[in-house]
Motif scaffolding. Structure first.
Motif, PDB file in Angstrom:
ATOM      1  N   ALA A 125       7.639  -2.687   1.688  1.00 40.92           N
ATOM      2  CA  ALA A 125       6.197  -2.950   1.686  1.00 40.92           C
ATOM      3  C   ALA A 125       5.518  -2.280   2.874  1.00 40.92           C
ATOM      4  N   LEU A 126       6.180  -2.307   4.025  1.00 36.13           N
ATOM      5  CA  LEU A 126       5.614  -1.640   5.203  1.00 36.13           C
ATOM      6  C   LEU A 126       5.523  -0.132   4.982  1.00 36.13           C
ATOM      7  N   ALA A 127       6.577   0.439   4.405  1.00 31.92           N
ATOM      8  CA  ALA A 127       6.584   1.885   4.156  1.00 31.92           C
ATOM      9  C   ALA A 127       5.526   2.279   3.129  1.00 31.92           C
ATOM     10  N   GLU A 128       5.286   1.404   2.155  1.00 28.02           N
ATOM     11  CA  GLU A 128       4.311   1.683   1.101  1.00 28.02           C
ATOM     12  C   GLU A 128       2.886   1.284   1.495  1.00 28.02           C
ATOM     13  N   HIS A 129       2.753   0.553   2.609  1.00 28.10           N
ATOM     14  CA  HIS A 129       1.443   0.051   3.058  1.00 28.10           C
ATOM     15  C   HIS A 129       0.788  -0.799   1.970  1.00 28.10           C
ATOM     16  N   ARG A 130       1.616  -1.662   1.367  1.00 24.53           N
ATOM     17  CA  ARG A 130       1.128  -2.518   0.292  1.00 24.53           C
ATOM     18  C   ARG A 130       1.599  -3.945   0.517  1.00 24.53           C
ATOM     19  N   ALA A 131       0.855  -4.878  -0.062  1.00 25.18           N
ATOM     20  CA  ALA A 131       1.270  -6.270  -0.027  1.00 25.18           C
ATOM     21  C   ALA A 131       2.459  -6.453  -0.957  1.00 25.18           C
ATOM     22  N   ILE A 132       3.227  -7.510  -0.717  1.00 26.54           N
ATOM     23  CA  ILE A 132       4.396  -7.789  -1.556  1.00 26.54           C
ATOM     24  C   ILE A 132       3.946  -8.455  -2.854  1.00 26.54           C
ATOM     25  N   THR A 133       4.221  -7.785  -3.950  1.00 30.18           N
ATOM     26  CA  THR A 133       3.890  -8.284  -5.286  1.00 30.18           C
ATOM     27  C   THR A 133       5.093  -8.040  -6.192  1.00 30.18           C
TER      28      THR A 133
END
Length: 221
Positions: free
Chosen positions: A201-209
């Motif tokens: 999630a950090l690498a993707e810069h996205r929230a966990i879904t």
């Protein structure tokens, strides 16, 4: 060989406050109130019952007091040597010790005792059933022995939620449901999955879904 102050023990490395005791309250309370040096400690149970996590919590608590720890497991290369500056020696994965590491562990046990260094160990089997040399098996069993049990589903949810909160992760109910219905429910594997998911999630810069979790699993398959 792993010396805890060098940060060679992988996360999670929080102290006892990060643990959910569940059916293992007696073991947790014993370790929390331990006045070292005391009788040796041996924890046993199936994979995912929290043996290594409890030992890490003990090590983390001693580190906070400025103490130094020696940490060994069945995969660590030889030689295993006691540092007299350690306050605690940990041997993990006792059921997998080969003949040479059994000899090394036995020597560590004897030397730790002679120098007033606390001994703690863990394995998947009770001491009497360990496939080890008799003298080592006997010593692992003569102190405080605790049989650990896996958390119930509700307790597993609470443990995952607590670890996610500690990391600053928002773990929604649908993500939690996905984890618990499609993967092994033992805490060890779920925590490892949470580690991977946090990094992804950090690498993707996205929230966990759930879609992000599915993407991670597809890319890492």
């Amino acid at each position: 060989m792993k010396q805890i102050p060098l940060a060679l023990v992988p996360p999670p490395s929080g102290g006892f406050e990060s643990l959910l005791q569940g059916p293992n309250a007696a073991a947790v309370q014993h370790l929390r109130s331990l006045v070292m040096p005391a009788a040796p400690i041996y924890l046993w149970g199936d994979s995912g019952t929290g043996k290594t996590r409890l030992l890490r919590a003990l090590a983390a608590e001693r580190q906070r007091e400025g103490e130094r720890i020696g940490w060994f497991d069945a995969q660590d290369p030889l030689p295993w040597t006691l540092d007299e500056g350690w306050s605690l020696v940990v041997v993990d994965g006792c059921e997998a010790l080969d003949a040479e590491r059994q000899q090394a562990a036995f020597a560590l046990f004897v030397e730790a005792g002679s120098h007033g260094v606390q001994w703690a160990a863990a394995g998947r089997l009770p001491p009497i059933d360990l496939p080890l040399r008799d003298d080592l098996r006997t010593r692992l069993g003569w102190g405080h022995v605790f049989a650990l049990q896996a958390l119930a589903e509700g307790e597993t949810r609470a443990a995952l939620r607590r670890e996610a909160d500690r990391r600053g992760i928002l773990l929604s109910d649908d993500v939690m449901d996905y984890l618990l219905t499609r993967f092994q429910r033992d805490l060890k594997h779920l925590m490892q999955l949470l580690d991977r998911l946090d990094e992804f999630a950090l690498a993707e810069h996205r929230a966990i879904t759930v879609p992000l979790l599915k993407k991670m699993l597809a890319e890492q398959a």
